[in-house]
Design a protein around this motif. Structure first.
Motif, PDB file in Angstrom:
ATOM      1  N   GLN A 147       0.186   2.917  -0.769  1.00 25.44           N
ATOM      2  CA  GLN A 147       1.005   2.206  -1.739  1.00 25.44           C
ATOM      3  C   GLN A 147       1.557   0.924  -1.124  1.00 25.44           C
ATOM      4  O   GLN A 147       1.787   0.861   0.090  1.00 25.44           O
ATOM      5  CB  GLN A 147       2.156   3.095  -2.218  1.00 25.44           C
ATOM      6  CG  GLN A 147       1.685   4.364  -2.917  1.00 25.44           C
ATOM      7  CD  GLN A 147       2.843   5.242  -3.358  1.00 25.44           C
ATOM      8  OE1 GLN A 147       3.931   5.202  -2.794  1.00 25.44           O
ATOM      9  NE2 GLN A 147       2.620   6.039  -4.400  1.00 25.44           N
ATOM     10  N   TYR A 148       1.767  -0.065  -1.959  1.00 29.29           N
ATOM     11  CA  TYR A 148       2.332  -1.328  -1.492  1.00 29.29           C
ATOM     12  C   TYR A 148       3.726  -1.080  -0.924  1.00 29.29           C
ATOM     13  O   TYR A 148       4.604  -0.523  -1.595  1.00 29.29           O
ATOM     14  CB  TYR A 148       2.396  -2.332  -2.649  1.00 29.29           C
ATOM     15  CG  TYR A 148       2.828  -3.725  -2.240  1.00 29.29           C
ATOM     16  CD1 TYR A 148       1.924  -4.605  -1.669  1.00 29.29           C
ATOM     17  CD2 TYR A 148       4.125  -4.147  -2.447  1.00 29.29           C
ATOM     18  CE1 TYR A 148       2.305  -5.889  -1.292  1.00 29.29           C
ATOM     19  CE2 TYR A 148       4.528  -5.432  -2.079  1.00 29.29           C
ATOM     20  CZ  TYR A 148       3.606  -6.298  -1.503  1.00 29.29           C
ATOM     21  OH  TYR A 148       3.998  -7.570  -1.136  1.00 29.29           O
ATOM     22  N   THR A 187       2.009 -10.771  -3.501  1.00 29.71           N
ATOM     23  CA  THR A 187       2.838  -9.863  -4.302  1.00 29.71           C
ATOM     24  C   THR A 187       2.083  -8.552  -4.473  1.00 29.71           C
ATOM     25  O   THR A 187       0.894  -8.458  -4.148  1.00 29.71           O
ATOM     26  CB  THR A 187       3.136 -10.445  -5.694  1.00 29.71           C
ATOM     27  OG1 THR A 187       1.911 -10.479  -6.461  1.00 29.71           O
ATOM     28  CG2 THR A 187       3.718 -11.849  -5.599  1.00 29.71           C
ATOM     29  N   SER A 188       2.750  -7.560  -5.030  1.00 31.21           N
ATOM     30  CA  SER A 188       2.124  -6.246  -5.198  1.00 31.21           C
ATOM     31  C   SER A 188       1.059  -6.231  -6.285  1.00 31.21           C
ATOM     32  O   SER A 188       0.247  -5.293  -6.345  1.00 31.21           O
ATOM     33  CB  SER A 188       3.192  -5.208  -5.538  1.00 31.21           C
ATOM     34  OG  SER A 188       3.843  -5.534  -6.757  1.00 31.21           O
ATOM     35  N   THR A 219      -0.670  -2.693   3.662  1.00 31.96           N
ATOM     36  CA  THR A 219       0.099  -3.737   2.985  1.00 31.96           C
ATOM     37  C   THR A 219       0.076  -5.030   3.787  1.00 31.96           C
ATOM     38  O   THR A 219      -0.117  -6.122   3.235  1.00 31.96           O
ATOM     39  CB  THR A 219       1.557  -3.277   2.766  1.00 31.96           C
ATOM     40  OG1 THR A 219       1.573  -2.148   1.891  1.00 31.96           O
ATOM     41  CG2 THR A 219       2.405  -4.387   2.162  1.00 31.96           C
ATOM     42  N   THR A 259       7.019  -2.336   0.026  1.00 28.18           N
ATOM     43  CA  THR A 259       7.944  -3.456  -0.143  1.00 28.18           C
ATOM     44  C   THR A 259       8.897  -3.598   1.043  1.00 28.18           C
ATOM     45  O   THR A 259       9.247  -4.708   1.441  1.00 28.18           O
ATOM     46  CB  THR A 259       8.760  -3.292  -1.439  1.00 28.18           C
ATOM     47  OG1 THR A 259       9.405  -2.010  -1.434  1.00 28.18           O
ATOM     48  CG2 THR A 259       7.851  -3.376  -2.659  1.00 28.18           C
ATOM     49  N   ASP A 274      -1.357  -8.663   2.774  1.00 33.18           N
ATOM     50  CA  ASP A 274      -0.429  -9.789   2.678  1.00 33.18           C
ATOM     51  C   ASP A 274      -1.010 -11.031   3.353  1.00 33.18           C
ATOM     52  O   ASP A 274      -1.518 -10.969   4.478  1.00 33.18           O
ATOM     53  CB  ASP A 274       0.895  -9.401   3.342  1.00 33.18           C
ATOM     54  CG  ASP A 274       1.959 -10.461   3.164  1.00 33.18           C
ATOM     55  OD1 ASP A 274       2.351 -10.707   2.004  1.00 33.18           O
ATOM     56  OD2 ASP A 274       2.402 -11.024   4.179  1.00 33.18           O
ATOM     57  N   SER A 293       0.236   3.118   4.567  1.00 30.16           N
ATOM     58  CA  SER A 293       0.706   2.190   3.535  1.00 30.16           C
ATOM     59  C   SER A 293       1.243   0.909   4.147  1.00 30.16           C
ATOM     60  O   SER A 293       0.974  -0.201   3.647  1.00 30.16           O
ATOM     61  CB  SER A 293       1.778   2.852   2.667  1.00 30.16           C
ATOM     62  OG  SER A 293       1.220   3.850   1.840  1.00 30.16           O
ATOM     63  N   PHE A 347      -2.636  -5.646  -5.239  1.00 29.06           N
ATOM     64  CA  PHE A 347      -2.891  -4.702  -4.147  1.00 29.06           C
ATOM     65  C   PHE A 347      -3.961  -3.670  -4.504  1.00 29.06           C
ATOM     66  O   PHE A 347      -4.838  -3.373  -3.683  1.00 29.06           O
ATOM     67  CB  PHE A 347      -1.582  -4.002  -3.763  1.00 29.06           C
ATOM     68  CG  PHE A 347      -1.682  -3.117  -2.552  1.00 29.06           C
ATOM     69  CD1 PHE A 347      -2.112  -3.626  -1.333  1.00 29.06           C
ATOM     70  CD2 PHE A 347      -1.328  -1.773  -2.628  1.00 29.06           C
ATOM     71  CE1 PHE A 347      -2.191  -2.808  -0.203  1.00 29.06           C
ATOM     72  CE2 PHE A 347      -1.399  -0.955  -1.510  1.00 29.06           C
ATOM     73  CZ  PHE A 347      -1.836  -1.475  -0.299  1.00 29.06           C
TER      74      PHE A 347
END
Length: 262
Positions: A56-57, A24-25, A141, A59, A145, A137, A28
């Motif tokens: 930035q995470y 999840t963020s 990410t 999504t 993950d 980003s 991070f």
């Protein structure tokens, strides 16, 4: 995964004390601080570390990574969905419009025009859409993950090094998995196989000349045998397999390339 074995080995020292992954963020930002130490050990400099801090995470990247349906299609459906007939028609026109450019690439790297044109068409519609996600980003990410962290960590480090050398910035956009430029190189591969074919002193994957030369260089370094076949069962099909792991993609490239080379 075969095409990334060497890349992974090159970055292996940096992975010895990898930062813990997350799903999840929420973790991070903490992960980025740990990963910065890892990246610095791998040779990332000030600009790259600043880009990591600003990332930035993503999504949308995570959503895309969980929903890759097209690679499960039959070959016929995959080719229809990806517009194979249009790629072939436009690809023939592109080859006819600039035959000397593609002939020069084949002389240097041994890769026929059809293969490079098919990849270019499949990946970005000949540069018409090269992505709408921030590369740094997206790739950081995916490195964070847990699903495929080890696979993407070398590419995250590669992206930060690309920032260091000025090939990309924090604002550079690519595909949702961090692929960049005309033929959608993953950043670690971009670092390793990038070619300044335009001669301006910079490897620019958003420049078609650099991108296609880099693609040809990748294929040659992966074992492309000039003058040999590239359909299933022929020597160079194994090299196409190293460009993309999905069998329907591999078959589509070979089929379209043969039609373009005609």
């Amino acid at each position: 995964m075969l095409r990334f074995a060497l890349l992974f080995a090159l970055f292996l020292p940096a992975l010895a004390s990898a930062a813990p992954c997350g799903n999840t963020s929420s973790g991070f930002e903490t992960w980025k601080k740990d990963f910065a130490k890892q990246a610095k050990r791998a040779g990332v400099k000030k600009k790259g570390l600043q880009a990591l801090a600003q990332s930035q995470y993503a999504t949308r990247t995570i959503a895309a990574d969980r929903n890759q349906k097209s690679f499960k299609y039959s070959l016929d459906k995959f080719m229809r969905v990806r517009g194979a007939d249009t790629i072939v028609a436009q690809g023939r026109k592109r080859k006819a419009r600039d035959p000397q450019f593609y002939a020069a690439l084949e002389r240097q790297y041994g890769v026929p025009a059809g293969v490079l044109i098919a990849i270019h068409g499949m990946e970005t519609g000949f540069g018409n859409f090269m992505g709408d996600s921030q590369v740094v980003s997206a790739i950081t990410t995916l490195a964070y993950d847990c699903r495929r962290s080890e696979f993407f960590i070398p590419h995250a480090i590669g992206a930060l090094k690309l920032v260091d050398q000025g090939s990309i910035t924090t604002a550079t956009k690519g595909a949702k998995h961090g692929e960049l430029g005309h033929t959608q190189f993953l950043p670690g591969n971009a670092m390793q196989y990038g070619v300044d074919a335009s001669g301006d002193g910079q490897v620019d994957f958003y420049n078609m000349t650099d991108a296609l030369a880099s693609t040809a260089n990748f294929l040659r370094k992966k074992g492309w045998k000039p003058g040999r076949g590239y359909q299933q069962g022929q020597p160079n099909f194994a090299v196409i397999q190293q460009w993309n792991a999905a069998s329907v993609y591999q078959q589509s490239i070979a089929i379209m390339a043969a039609r373009i080379d005609g």
